[in-house]
Design a protein around this motif. Sequence first.
Motif, PDB file in Angstrom:
ATOM      1  N   THR A 115       0.826  -1.206   0.000  1.00 39.94           N
ATOM      2  CA  THR A 115       0.000   0.000   0.000  1.00 39.94           C
ATOM      3  C   THR A 115       0.863   1.260   0.000  1.00 39.94           C
ATOM      4  O   THR A 115       2.086   1.197   0.203  1.00 39.94           O
ATOM      5  CB  THR A 115      -0.903   0.040   1.243  1.00 39.94           C
ATOM      6  N   GLU A 116       0.225   2.400  -0.183  1.00 36.95           N
ATOM      7  CA  GLU A 116       0.932   3.684  -0.132  1.00 36.95           C
ATOM      8  C   GLU A 116       1.619   3.868   1.216  1.00 36.95           C
ATOM      9  O   GLU A 116       2.711   4.425   1.302  1.00 36.95           O
ATOM     10  CB  GLU A 116      -0.047   4.829  -0.391  1.00 36.95           C
ATOM     11  N   ASP A 118       3.067   1.726   3.015  1.00 38.70           N
ATOM     12  CA  ASP A 118       4.338   0.993   3.067  1.00 38.70           C
ATOM     13  C   ASP A 118       5.495   1.833   2.547  1.00 38.70           C
ATOM     14  O   ASP A 118       6.654   1.617   2.933  1.00 38.70           O
ATOM     15  CB  ASP A 118       4.239  -0.297   2.239  1.00 38.70           C
ATOM     16  N   LYS A 120       5.431   5.465   2.252  1.00 39.51           N
ATOM     17  CA  LYS A 120       5.200   6.895   2.479  1.00 39.51           C
ATOM     18  C   LYS A 120       6.491   7.657   2.776  1.00 39.51           C
ATOM     19  O   LYS A 120       6.568   8.874   2.562  1.00 39.51           O
ATOM     20  CB  LYS A 120       4.200   7.105   3.612  1.00 39.51           C
ATOM     21  N   THR A 145      -0.920   1.950  -5.565  1.00 38.54           N
ATOM     22  CA  THR A 145       0.380   2.207  -4.941  1.00 38.54           C
ATOM     23  C   THR A 145       1.430   2.576  -5.988  1.00 38.54           C
ATOM     24  O   THR A 145       2.249   3.474  -5.776  1.00 38.54           O
ATOM     25  CB  THR A 145       0.832   0.978  -4.142  1.00 38.54           C
ATOM     26  N   TYR A 148       0.809   6.150  -6.986  1.00 36.44           N
ATOM     27  CA  TYR A 148       1.276   7.028  -5.912  1.00 36.44           C
ATOM     28  C   TYR A 148       2.779   7.278  -6.023  1.00 36.44           C
ATOM     29  O   TYR A 148       3.245   8.429  -5.945  1.00 36.44           O
ATOM     30  CB  TYR A 148       0.930   6.387  -4.568  1.00 36.44           C
TER      31      TYR A 148
END
Length: 319
Positions: A115-116, A118, A120, A145, A148
């Motif tokens: 995910t995002e 993970d 950031k 993701t 992103y």
Amino acid sequence: MSRLYSIGELLIDFQSVGVAPLKDTQQFVKKAGGAPANVCVQAVKLKQQATYLTKVGCDAFGEFLIETLRGEGVDVSYISKSACHDTSLAFVSFAENGEREFSFYRRNAADLYFTEEDFKDVVFKRGDVLEFGSVALKTDVAKSTHKYLIDKARQAGALICFDPNLRFNLWEDKQELREVVKEFASFADVIKVGEDELSFVTELDGSKAVASMFTGNLKVLLVTNGGKGAKLYLNGQLRAAHEGYKVKTVDTTGAGDSFFGAFIAQLMQCGATPDNLLDGTVQYDKMLDFACKCGAYTTMSYGAIAAMGNKEKIDKAVK
């Protein structure tokens, strides 16, 4: 110093011992695999910095993969572990000419559910590279993701590099695969694609297929043809071609990844950015030659990561 960030699948390749169809294979050897991970390793072997972005299961296979990449000098600080998903597995057999047959076990793969959150803390800078493929673009969360990270990289002035690396047996619907690849190709500055993959994605042939790829941000298109070499196009026009290197091939695993890793490493060495890819300062002929040399070298041994070399070994072995 610039850094390569690759995102995507990280898996165990159980490679057959001997030459036989997959259904007849009796023994397998465990190897680390995953195309973007292979790209990272080749770049590191060519003295570039690289970070891998993915997720594995909380299992021995995941530990093995993390340790392998760490041992190769790849930054693994953004590889997380999931207690709810598995580490990807692939079983691979070889034909006499080195070509492969695959069977994948990744319906619940952890690298489909990063995910995002993970990533950031990933911070790109100008001159960095973000590289990815299509294998981990199977779920909505993974696609989100990727977008992103692509947005973050684009805003920082990093290069976006894409290798579709089509694996048809991972997709129930080939049209869905085609549409996903087209969507993400539009985000890339540099794309590496096989001739057969290009025909599939564009549903065209020859110059029409090449021209149709130059939409969105694309500036450099690499079209590979196995042992027959590769061609490089800038803004739809042929800029360089190479007939490939003739070597004794035993296993083609990782050859395309080595090719792309070497090409990206050279882009990093010359300070390439989205703004200077077309300004005439990049020596594409030399870069294509060395990328072909790296791909050929990898086919001379079994495996992907284990078969890759540094510049000195490659130059000595491939003439």
